[in-house]
Write a protein that holds these residues in place. Structure first.
Motif, PDB file in Angstrom:
ATOM      1  N   GLY A  68       0.805  -1.214   0.000  1.00  0.00           N
ATOM      2  CA  GLY A  68       0.000   0.000   0.000  1.00  0.00           C
ATOM      3  C   GLY A  68       0.838   1.263   0.000  1.00  0.00           C
ATOM      4  N   LEU A  72       0.563   4.004  -2.933  1.00  0.00           N
ATOM      5  CA  LEU A  72       0.201   5.378  -2.599  1.00  0.00           C
ATOM      6  C   LEU A  72       1.271   6.368  -3.045  1.00  0.00           C
ATOM      7  N   TYR A  98       0.743   3.875   6.752  1.00  0.00           N
ATOM      8  CA  TYR A  98       0.366   4.963   5.850  1.00  0.00           C
ATOM      9  C   TYR A  98       0.510   6.313   6.552  1.00  0.00           C
ATOM     10  N   SER A 108      -6.900   6.565   2.068  1.00  0.00           N
ATOM     11  CA  SER A 108      -7.081   5.108   2.095  1.00  0.00           C
ATOM     12  C   SER A 108      -8.440   4.758   2.674  1.00  0.00           C
TER      13      SER A 108
END
Length: 210
Positions: A68, A72, A98, A108
């Protein structure tokens, strides 16, 4: 696979390098007993997300946030990653990764649950990239859902296709390996897809939806 070799694979893994955020997320992955995509595969995901100008990405298998973070970092600054995992504890670890990477909470969307129960609730044709890192036995169903979710010109990627070498061993006929062979064949033979199998990490199968 033999021509690429472990030495060249190691070079690909060290080419980009990983910062403290990714190093920590990868350590959390090892601690929880799950395998995260390797650095070379992660770098490819970041590159593909950037090349697509991805604004909407769906991920099957959140893990602890390694993949992720990579995606991102390649997506548009207003892009949203929708990530699905059956383990809320892992999703919390990914959320922390994140945040540590500097992404706002609205970048997200975490959906807990089994992928095959969650994916039918996502909108048709609204995603630029679908990344599949879930149960290999369900790969064929992930492919069908991905084709529905992707816009024309969008891309689906499957991680772990080599199955740590099992894919190339014809005598191995366990359900997971057979499912992965079926996936590779279906992607290669589909008129709706333009595919490539990339020898990064444990094999990254990518295809553009025509």
């Amino acid at each position: 696979m033999s021509e690429f070799g472990p030495a060249r694979a190691a070079l690909a893994d060290t080419f980009v390098g990983e910062d403290a955020v990714l190093t920590y997320a990868r350590a959390q992955s090892a601690r929880t007993g799950i395998r995260a995509i390797g650095p070379s595969g992660g770098a490819c995901l970041r590159l593909l997300a950037a090349a697509l100008g991805a604004k909407a990405v769906a991920e099957i298998g959140t893990g602890t946030g390694v993949s992720g973070v990579y995606m991102l970092r390649g997506m548009r600054s207003d892009g949203v990653l929708t990530t699905v995992d059956s383990e809320p504890v892992r999703q919390q670890l990914a959320r922390e990764a994140y945040q540590a990477a500097g992404f706002a909470a609205n970048r997200s969307r975490f959906i807990p649950g089994r992928a095959l129960e969650v994916l039918p609730r996502l909108a048709d044709g609204q995603y630029d990239l679908v990344f599949c890192d879930g149960d290999p036995a369900e790969s064929g169903q992930y492919l069908a859902e991905s084709l529905r979710l992707l816009r024309p010109g969008g891309m689906v990627c499957f991680e772990g296709v080599f199955q740590e070498g099992r894919l190339a061993e014809p005598e191995l006929q366990d359900p997971r390996t057979r499912s992965m062979r079926d996936l590779v064949r279906d992607v290669r033979e589909s008129d709706a897809l333009l595919p490539a199998l990339l020898p990064v990490s444990d094999g990254l199968l990518c295809a553009v939806k025509r």
